[in-house]
Write a protein that holds these residues in place. Structure first.
Motif, mmCIF file in Angstrom:
data_model
loop_
_atom_site.group_PDB
_atom_site.id
_atom_site.type_symbol
_atom_site.label_atom_id
_atom_site.label_comp_id
_atom_site.label_asym_id
_atom_site.label_seq_id
_atom_site.Cartn_x
_atom_site.Cartn_y
_atom_site.Cartn_z
ATOM 1 N N HIS A 282 0.838 -1.200 0.000
ATOM 2 C CA HIS A 282 0.000 0.000 0.000
ATOM 3 C C HIS A 282 0.877 1.255 0.000
ATOM 4 N N PRO A 283 0.466 2.283 -0.746
ATOM 5 C CA PRO A 283 1.250 3.517 -0.768
ATOM 6 C C PRO A 283 1.518 4.125 0.608
ATOM 7 N N MET A 284 0.717 3.815 1.603
ATOM 8 C CA MET A 284 0.995 4.356 2.941
ATOM 9 C C MET A 284 2.239 3.719 3.550
ATOM 10 N N ALA B 168 5.016 3.287 1.548
ATOM 11 C CA ALA B 168 6.013 3.546 0.507
ATOM 12 C C ALA B 168 7.340 4.054 1.060
ATOM 13 N N ALA B 169 7.302 4.780 2.153
ATOM 14 C CA ALA B 169 8.540 5.375 2.658
ATOM 15 C C ALA B 169 9.381 4.377 3.433
ATOM 16 N N ASP B 170 8.721 3.460 4.127
ATOM 17 C CA ASP B 170 9.483 2.643 5.078
ATOM 18 C C ASP B 170 9.542 1.154 4.784
ATOM 19 N N THR C 154 2.284 -0.135 -6.724
ATOM 20 C CA THR C 154 1.166 -0.477 -7.600
ATOM 21 C C THR C 154 1.532 -1.750 -8.367
ATOM 22 N N TRP D 121 -6.513 -3.099 -3.258
ATOM 23 C CA TRP D 121 -7.949 -3.025 -3.567
ATOM 24 C C TRP D 121 -8.361 -1.667 -4.137
ATOM 25 N N TRP D 122 -7.683 -0.610 -3.709
ATOM 26 C CA TRP D 122 -8.068 0.759 -4.057
ATOM 27 C C TRP D 122 -7.690 1.133 -5.495
ATOM 28 N N ASP D 123 -6.858 0.342 -6.142
ATOM 29 C CA ASP D 123 -6.201 0.748 -7.391
ATOM 30 C C ASP D 123 -7.187 0.680 -8.559
ATOM 31 N N LEU E 76 -1.478 2.108 10.547
ATOM 32 C CA LEU E 76 -1.013 1.908 9.180
ATOM 33 C C LEU E 76 -0.427 0.516 8.943
#
Lengths: 287, 287
Positions: free
Chosen positions: A155-157, A159-161, A167, A196-198, A228
């Motif tokens: 999930h993009p949430m 992405a940083a860690d 995607t 799911w959101w994509d 998260l």
């Protein structure tokens, strides 16, 4: 679409789902008792139980793997870190081989140090380049020993860690670049929680096709989501259209198990049998 | 790239940043005292202060709007709900007109009832279709009165409950469908918090171009992020490459302000002057 309403033939349990309740040998015993025929164990759990011992228990109890969690975390702040990550991925492949896994799942990593709250830099493009290089280097060995690598877009949430591939399209672009002949050596793990959101999910699952759909993970997205990382929902408790997405992966040719992977403080506090009863019931009805 | 190191010509404050400290008239006074020349107010704040009074205060203090928050929330569970949403968006356009806003920002909505924890259904494709229909209907009126609409793609972690348009690419696909001639009537609001992770961000900003880049919002992504809504970071405290992204939007032709929009329990507990001092300092150094 396959009928999940009876039997447990296509149910797999990702063993992180029970990581607070039981050690891996006890998880495998619980699954064997119930007739659950596949699991996806985590490396730390395998390490504590002993690789050879886990391999023996899997054979004895006729439990197969749906995947092995996990390789990845390729980006690093220096050359030593990059090299260490490659060495570790090679070890993960060897373990996956010993356990008979159908694929090694890759959580690819992101900004080095970010998971510890101390990112070495902010350059996500650099991290992404290091991920591609890391997968390329790992793939060479994975091909030799015939262990497919499954890139899991997170999930993009995260992405940083945790993973800077966020995607299915991006993951498949990397597959196209590194394995243009669709040899089966490189593909994706589709986890409904992350994807799911994509709006492009259906088309990208079709693009992946049977050659590149190496794993399928289920849980649910809760409303509200309070954390998260560790607030995943039990299938049916959230808003993910589970049957719709399974129809897409099956139409694309995926015939492996639906692997339940729930990181949830709530479910980690439930008794093992309640959790597994619920997984089975939801597998029959909503997955 | 424009030089932000001196002056405040290109700084805007989204007034939600100070919503716990002050009512809108006092926020406008604080900005005027400091020489901050533009703000983006929220409808609830305007309503409490009175539309005519806010319009007068803006004129008197020579503060411009960088946008107006917000229209949208188009999906609904029934025909009455859909109609009510359209009526409300028309009112928002009228208010934006009265206040002299350059655009109305659209947070498009998602699964009806999800924000209240009671989603009426799980069909995100239906919600997305209702969003397109809602924007199309609203655009007809927006064109008549010359009020540009800015679709704001929200972070995918808000896809179920706040906005089911979650990538700049998706937002621009809708712009292409509804305003193929790039009239300027429909575009996007790029908020770095929602979009920084997107591997296609640079290319999609270029695709948007000057005609469709209607607003640019800044804050930061913290490590760790502890809440899905109210844990945004002050610019410079997280891992967003702010100058890199601003270079992209300026190269694409955007010359409007950088609007600071921070939803943060931490910053809402700081004194107004500390928060605004920090916004200004970071605007000069890291934005």
């Amino acid at each position: 679409m396959r009928d999940f309403s009876a039997g447990l033939a296509h149910l797999a349990i990702n063993t992180a789902t029970l990581r607070k309740q039981l050690e891996l040998p006890a998880i495998l015993e619980a699954c064997a008792r119930r007739g659950i025929r596949s699991v996806c164990p985590w490396r730390d759990q395998v390490k504590r139980a002993g690789l050879a011992s886990v391999a023996r228990q899997l054979r004895d109890s006729q439990i197969a793997l749906s995947g092995y969690c996990r390789g990845g975390f390729f980006p690093a702040a220096d050359a030593l870190g990059l090299r260490t990550a490659l060495d570790d991925n090679r070890k993960a492949i060897d373990e996956a081989k010993t356990l008979g896994a159908p694929c090694l799942v890759l959580v690819v990593g992101a900004l080095p140090g970010a998971l510890q709250g101390r990112p070495a830099h902010k350059d996500i493009a650099l991290a992404r380049a290091q991920v591609v290089d890391g997968i390329a280097a790992t793939l060479a060995y994975a091909r030799q020993v015939a262990m497919p690598l499954a890139i899991e877009p997170l999930h993009p949430m995260q992405a940083a860690d945790r993973a800077c591939i966020n995607t299915t399209e991006h993951a498949l672009d990397i597959c196209d670049a590194l394995d243009p002949n669709r040899s089966g050596a490189l593909g994706v793990a589709i986890d409904v929680y992350h994807t799911w959101w994509d709006p492009k999910l259906e088309s990208q699952i079709a693009r992946a096709g049977r050659d590149r759909l190496l794993a399928y993970h289920v849980c649910d997205w809760l409303l509200p989501t309070r954390d998260l990382l560790n607030d995943r929902g039990m299938m049916g408790d959230g808003i993910v259209e589970l049957k719709k997405i399974r129809a897409w992966v099956e139409a694309a040719g995926y015939l492996g198990p639906a692997e339940v992977e729930i990181f949830s403080e709530r479910w980690w506090n439930e008794p093992t049998e309640v959790l597994l009863d619920t997984c089975e019931a939801r597998y029959h009805t909503v997955v």
